[in-house]
Design an enzyme around this catalytic site. Structure first.
Site, PDB file in Angstrom:
ATOM      1  N   HIS A  97       0.798  -1.226   0.000  1.00 46.69           N
ATOM      2  CA  HIS A  97       0.000   0.000   0.000  1.00 46.69           C
ATOM      3  C   HIS A  97       0.832   1.279   0.000  1.00 46.69           C
ATOM      4  O   HIS A  97       0.303   2.370  -0.223  1.00 46.69           O
ATOM      5  CB  HIS A  97      -1.047  -0.037   1.120  1.00 46.69           C
ATOM      6  CG  HIS A  97      -2.057  -1.116   0.831  1.00 46.69           C
ATOM      7  ND1 HIS A  97      -2.719  -1.186  -0.373  1.00 46.69           N
ATOM      8  CD2 HIS A  97      -2.461  -2.188   1.551  1.00 46.69           C
ATOM      9  CE1 HIS A  97      -3.505  -2.259  -0.378  1.00 46.69           C
ATOM     10  NE2 HIS A  97      -3.365  -2.875   0.770  1.00 46.69           N
ATOM     11  N   HIS A 107       2.962  -8.175  -3.218  1.00 47.03           N
ATOM     12  CA  HIS A 107       2.053  -8.927  -4.088  1.00 47.03           C
ATOM     13  C   HIS A 107       2.107  -8.291  -5.467  1.00 47.03           C
ATOM     14  O   HIS A 107       1.635  -7.171  -5.662  1.00 47.03           O
ATOM     15  CB  HIS A 107       0.632  -8.862  -3.506  1.00 47.03           C
ATOM     16  CG  HIS A 107      -0.367  -9.687  -4.241  1.00 47.03           C
ATOM     17  ND1 HIS A 107      -1.665  -9.847  -3.808  1.00 47.03           N
ATOM     18  CD2 HIS A 107      -0.280 -10.418  -5.390  1.00 47.03           C
ATOM     19  CE1 HIS A 107      -2.317 -10.631  -4.644  1.00 47.03           C
ATOM     20  NE2 HIS A 107      -1.508 -10.979  -5.624  1.00 47.03           N
ATOM     21  N   ARG A 142       0.492  -8.146  -8.498  1.00 48.54           N
ATOM     22  CA  ARG A 142      -0.798  -8.572  -9.067  1.00 48.54           C
ATOM     23  C   ARG A 142      -0.739  -8.525 -10.584  1.00 48.54           C
ATOM     24  O   ARG A 142       0.014  -7.740 -11.162  1.00 48.54           O
ATOM     25  CB  ARG A 142      -1.922  -7.660  -8.565  1.00 48.54           C
ATOM     26  CG  ARG A 142      -2.184  -7.786  -7.071  1.00 48.54           C
ATOM     27  CD  ARG A 142      -3.410  -6.990  -6.677  1.00 48.54           C
ATOM     28  NE  ARG A 142      -4.619  -7.665  -7.092  1.00 48.54           N
ATOM     29  CZ  ARG A 142      -5.440  -8.317  -6.273  1.00 48.54           C
ATOM     30  NH1 ARG A 142      -5.212  -8.362  -4.989  1.00 48.54           N
ATOM     31  NH2 ARG A 142      -6.498  -8.923  -6.751  1.00 48.54           N
ATOM     32  N   ARG A 183      -1.750  -3.221  -9.995  1.00 50.71           N
ATOM     33  CA  ARG A 183      -2.422  -2.043  -9.420  1.00 50.71           C
ATOM     34  C   ARG A 183      -1.568  -1.342  -8.366  1.00 50.71           C
ATOM     35  O   ARG A 183      -1.763  -0.169  -8.103  1.00 50.71           O
ATOM     36  CB  ARG A 183      -3.777  -2.421  -8.823  1.00 50.71           C
ATOM     37  CG  ARG A 183      -3.697  -3.295  -7.604  1.00 50.71           C
ATOM     38  CD  ARG A 183      -5.047  -3.504  -6.981  1.00 50.71           C
ATOM     39  NE  ARG A 183      -5.911  -4.334  -7.803  1.00 50.71           N
ATOM     40  CZ  ARG A 183      -6.972  -4.978  -7.308  1.00 50.71           C
ATOM     41  NH1 ARG A 183      -7.291  -4.854  -6.040  1.00 50.71           N
ATOM     42  NH2 ARG A 183      -7.707  -5.728  -8.078  1.00 50.71           N
ATOM     43  N   HIS A 184      -0.643  -2.071  -7.723  1.00 50.38           N
ATOM     44  CA  HIS A 184       0.249  -1.389  -6.771  1.00 50.38           C
ATOM     45  C   HIS A 184       1.715  -1.745  -7.039  1.00 50.38           C
ATOM     46  O   HIS A 184       2.441  -0.942  -7.607  1.00 50.38           O
ATOM     47  CB  HIS A 184      -0.188  -1.580  -5.304  1.00 50.38           C
ATOM     48  CG  HIS A 184      -0.705  -2.932  -4.918  1.00 50.38           C
ATOM     49  ND1 HIS A 184      -0.033  -4.094  -5.197  1.00 50.38           N
ATOM     50  CD2 HIS A 184      -1.830  -3.301  -4.260  1.00 50.38           C
ATOM     51  CE1 HIS A 184      -0.707  -5.110  -4.710  1.00 50.38           C
ATOM     52  NE2 HIS A 184      -1.810  -4.679  -4.158  1.00 50.38           N
ATOM     53  N   GLU A 210       3.991 -12.649  -3.113  1.00 48.38           N
ATOM     54  CA  GLU A 210       2.648 -13.206  -3.274  1.00 48.38           C
ATOM     55  C   GLU A 210       2.295 -13.121  -4.749  1.00 48.38           C
ATOM     56  O   GLU A 210       2.505 -12.069  -5.374  1.00 48.38           O
ATOM     57  CB  GLU A 210       1.628 -12.389  -2.481  1.00 48.38           C
ATOM     58  CG  GLU A 210       1.791 -12.478  -0.999  1.00 48.38           C
ATOM     59  CD  GLU A 210       0.783 -11.575  -0.282  1.00 48.38           C
ATOM     60  OE1 GLU A 210      -0.034 -10.902  -0.934  1.00 48.38           O
ATOM     61  OE2 GLU A 210       0.844 -11.536   0.938  1.00 48.38           O
ATOM     62  N   THR A 269      -7.319  -9.638  -1.676  1.00 46.06           N
ATOM     63  CA  THR A 269      -7.501 -11.078  -1.799  1.00 46.06           C
ATOM     64  C   THR A 269      -8.684 -11.507  -0.933  1.00 46.06           C
ATOM     65  O   THR A 269      -8.679 -11.271   0.271  1.00 46.06           O
ATOM     66  CB  THR A 269      -6.210 -11.805  -1.335  1.00 46.06           C
ATOM     67  OG1 THR A 269      -5.094 -11.119  -1.881  1.00 46.06           O
ATOM     68  CG2 THR A 269      -6.200 -13.243  -1.782  1.00 46.06           C
ATOM     69  N   HIS A 279      -3.833 -11.533   6.841  1.00 48.69           N
ATOM     70  CA  HIS A 279      -4.934 -10.846   6.169  1.00 48.69           C
ATOM     71  C   HIS A 279      -5.904 -10.249   7.187  1.00 48.69           C
ATOM     72  O   HIS A 279      -6.478 -10.954   7.998  1.00 48.69           O
ATOM     73  CB  HIS A 279      -5.718 -11.744   5.203  1.00 48.69           C
ATOM     74  CG  HIS A 279      -6.304 -10.922   4.078  1.00 48.69           C
ATOM     75  ND1 HIS A 279      -7.396 -10.139   4.242  1.00 48.69           N
ATOM     76  CD2 HIS A 279      -5.875 -10.730   2.808  1.00 48.69           C
ATOM     77  CE1 HIS A 279      -7.641  -9.515   3.099  1.00 48.69           C
ATOM     78  NE2 HIS A 279      -6.733  -9.848   2.208  1.00 48.69           N
TER      79      HIS A 279
HETATM   80  N1  PXP Z   1      -1.394 -12.398   3.273  1.00 52.79           N
HETATM   81  C1  PXP Z   1      -1.851 -12.460   2.004  1.00 52.79           C
HETATM   82  C2  PXP Z   1      -1.746 -13.765   1.284  1.00 52.79           C
HETATM   83  C3  PXP Z   1      -2.390 -11.327   1.359  1.00 52.79           C
HETATM   84  O1  PXP Z   1      -2.839 -11.415   0.101  1.00 52.79           O
HETATM   85  C4  PXP Z   1      -2.410 -10.109   2.064  1.00 52.79           C
HETATM   86  C5  PXP Z   1      -2.919  -8.872   1.385  1.00 52.79           C
HETATM   87  O2  PXP Z   1      -2.087  -8.552   0.324  1.00 52.79           O
HETATM   88  C6  PXP Z   1      -1.922 -10.086   3.378  1.00 52.79           C
HETATM   89  C7  PXP Z   1      -1.439 -11.244   3.969  1.00 52.79           C
HETATM   90  C8  PXP Z   1      -1.892  -8.824   4.182  1.00 52.79           C
HETATM   91  O3  PXP Z   1      -3.189  -8.433   4.454  1.00 52.79           O
HETATM   92  P1  PXP Z   1      -3.438  -7.015   5.154  1.00 52.79           P
HETATM   93  O4  PXP Z   1      -2.996  -5.970   4.178  1.00 52.79           O
HETATM   94  O5  PXP Z   1      -4.908  -7.020   5.395  1.00 52.79           O
HETATM   95  O6  PXP Z   1      -2.623  -7.006   6.410  1.00 52.79           O
END
Ligand code: PXP
Length: 240
Positions: free
Chosen positions: A10, A43, A45, A49-50, A70, A101, A190
Site C-alpha cells: 500500500h 504482491h 498482481r 495495481r500497486h 505473493e 484477496t 490478512h
Molecule cells: N497475506 C496475504 C496472502 C495477502 O494477500 C495479504 C494482502 O495482500 C496479506 C497477507 C496482508 O493483508 P493485510 O494488508 O490485510 O494485512
C-alpha cells in the site's frame, strides 16, 4: 514470538494514485527491515495495481531479510518468480474485480496447475507457501502437493464480531495445530491489526505473520519505523 513480515503493497498504492515515483515501496521495505521486520512481502498482481515489476527487481536486490512474493498460480507469474528468485512464493487466488484477496486458494480446484508450478519453484530453491482458508481438506492437499508452508487466511477472524470472533479463533488454532502436525510451517495473515493480532500471535504453531494495511496505515501517522516497532512489541507480549 512469530516472525513479522511487512507487506508494503500500500506504499505502492499511494504512489500509483498519481503514477509518480513517491512514496517508494522499496525504501519503505528497507525502513521496515531497519525497524526489526523479519521479512518483506509484496504482491505482484496481474493488473499491477500497486507493486510493479521494478519494485520486485529492486526489492530482490535490496532486501536483506527475506522476500516473500505473493502471486497468482500462473505460468507468467512463475516465470517472473524464477527470474527474480524471491526467498518465498506465496500462491494466492486473484480476481481482477476484488479490492483485496478475498478467500484462500482452492487447492483442490487449482491442483493441476499447482502440480506444475510448485516443483519448478522448489527446484529453484524458492520456498512455497499456499494461502488457504483454515480448513482440514485444504491443509491435507497442501501437504500432499509438497508445500513448505501454509498461510492461514485470517480474514474471517478479522471480520467476525462477538461470539463468532472466538469461534474463528478456535478454527485458526485447530488448523494451525493440524498443519503443524503434518510438518508444514504455519503462517497467518490478512486483516490483522493492532487491535486483533494478539490472540493470533499467541497461537504457538504460528511461525510468521504477514501484515500490511494496518501497519502502513499507522505509518502514515507515526512513520514506518514506529509502526513496525509497535507491532513487534505486541507480538512479543502475545507470546510472553
Ligand atoms: N497475506 C496475504 C496472502 C495477502 O494477500 C495479504 C494482502 O495482500 C496479506 C497477507 C496482508 O493483508 P493485510 O494488508 O490485510 O494485512
Amino acid at each position: 514470538m512469530p516472525k513479522l513480515h511487512i507487506n508494503v503493497d500500500h506504499i505502492a498504492t499511494i504512489r500509483q494514485a498519481r503514477l509518480t515515483t513517491e512514496p517508494d515501496p522499496v525504501y519503505a521495505a528497507l525502513m521496515a527491515e531497519q525497524a526489526g521486520a523479519d521479512g518483506i512481502t509484496i504482491h505482484l498482481r496481474e493488473d499491477r495495481r500497486h507493486i510493479q515489476d521494478r519494485d520486485l527487481a529492486l526489492c530482490r536486490q535490496m532486501v536483506q531479510t527475506r522476500l516473500n512474493l505473493e502471486m497468482a498460480a500462473t505460468d507468467q507469474m512463475t516465470e517472473i518468480a524464477l527470474n527474480q528468485k524471491p526467498d518465498i512464493c506465496t500462491l494466492v487466488p486473484e480476481k481482477r474485480e476484488e479490492v483485496t484477496t478475498e478467500g484462500g486458494l482452492d487447492v483442490k480446484a487449482a491442483q493441476e496447475k499447482l502440480r506444475q508450478i510448485m516443483p519448478a519453484l522448489k527446484k529453484a530453491g524458492i520456498r512455497v507457501s499456499l494461502f488457504i482458508d483454515p480448513e482440514k481438506e485444504q491443509i491435507d492437499l497442501a501437504a500432499q502437493l509438497g508445500a513448505d508452508d501454509v498461510e492461514l487466511h485470517t480474514g474471517e477472524y478479522a471480520n467476525a464480531t462477538g461470539p463468532a470472533e472466538l469461534s474463528q479463533l478456535v478454527r485458526l488454532a485447530q488448523a494451525a495445530s493440524y498443519a503443524h502436525g503434518l510438518g508444514l510451517q504455519v503462517n497467518a495473515g490478512h486483516g490483522l491489526t493492532y487491535f486483533n493480532v494478539t490472540p493470533v500471535a499467541a497461537i504457538p504453531e504460528v511461525a510468521e505473520l504477514n501484515i500490511g494495511h494496518s501497519i502502513i496505515s499507522r505509518a502514515t501517522y507515526v512513520g514506518i519505523d514506529q509502526a513496525v516497532r509497535e507491532m513487534i512489541t505486541l507480538l512479543a507480549k502475545a507470546r510472553a
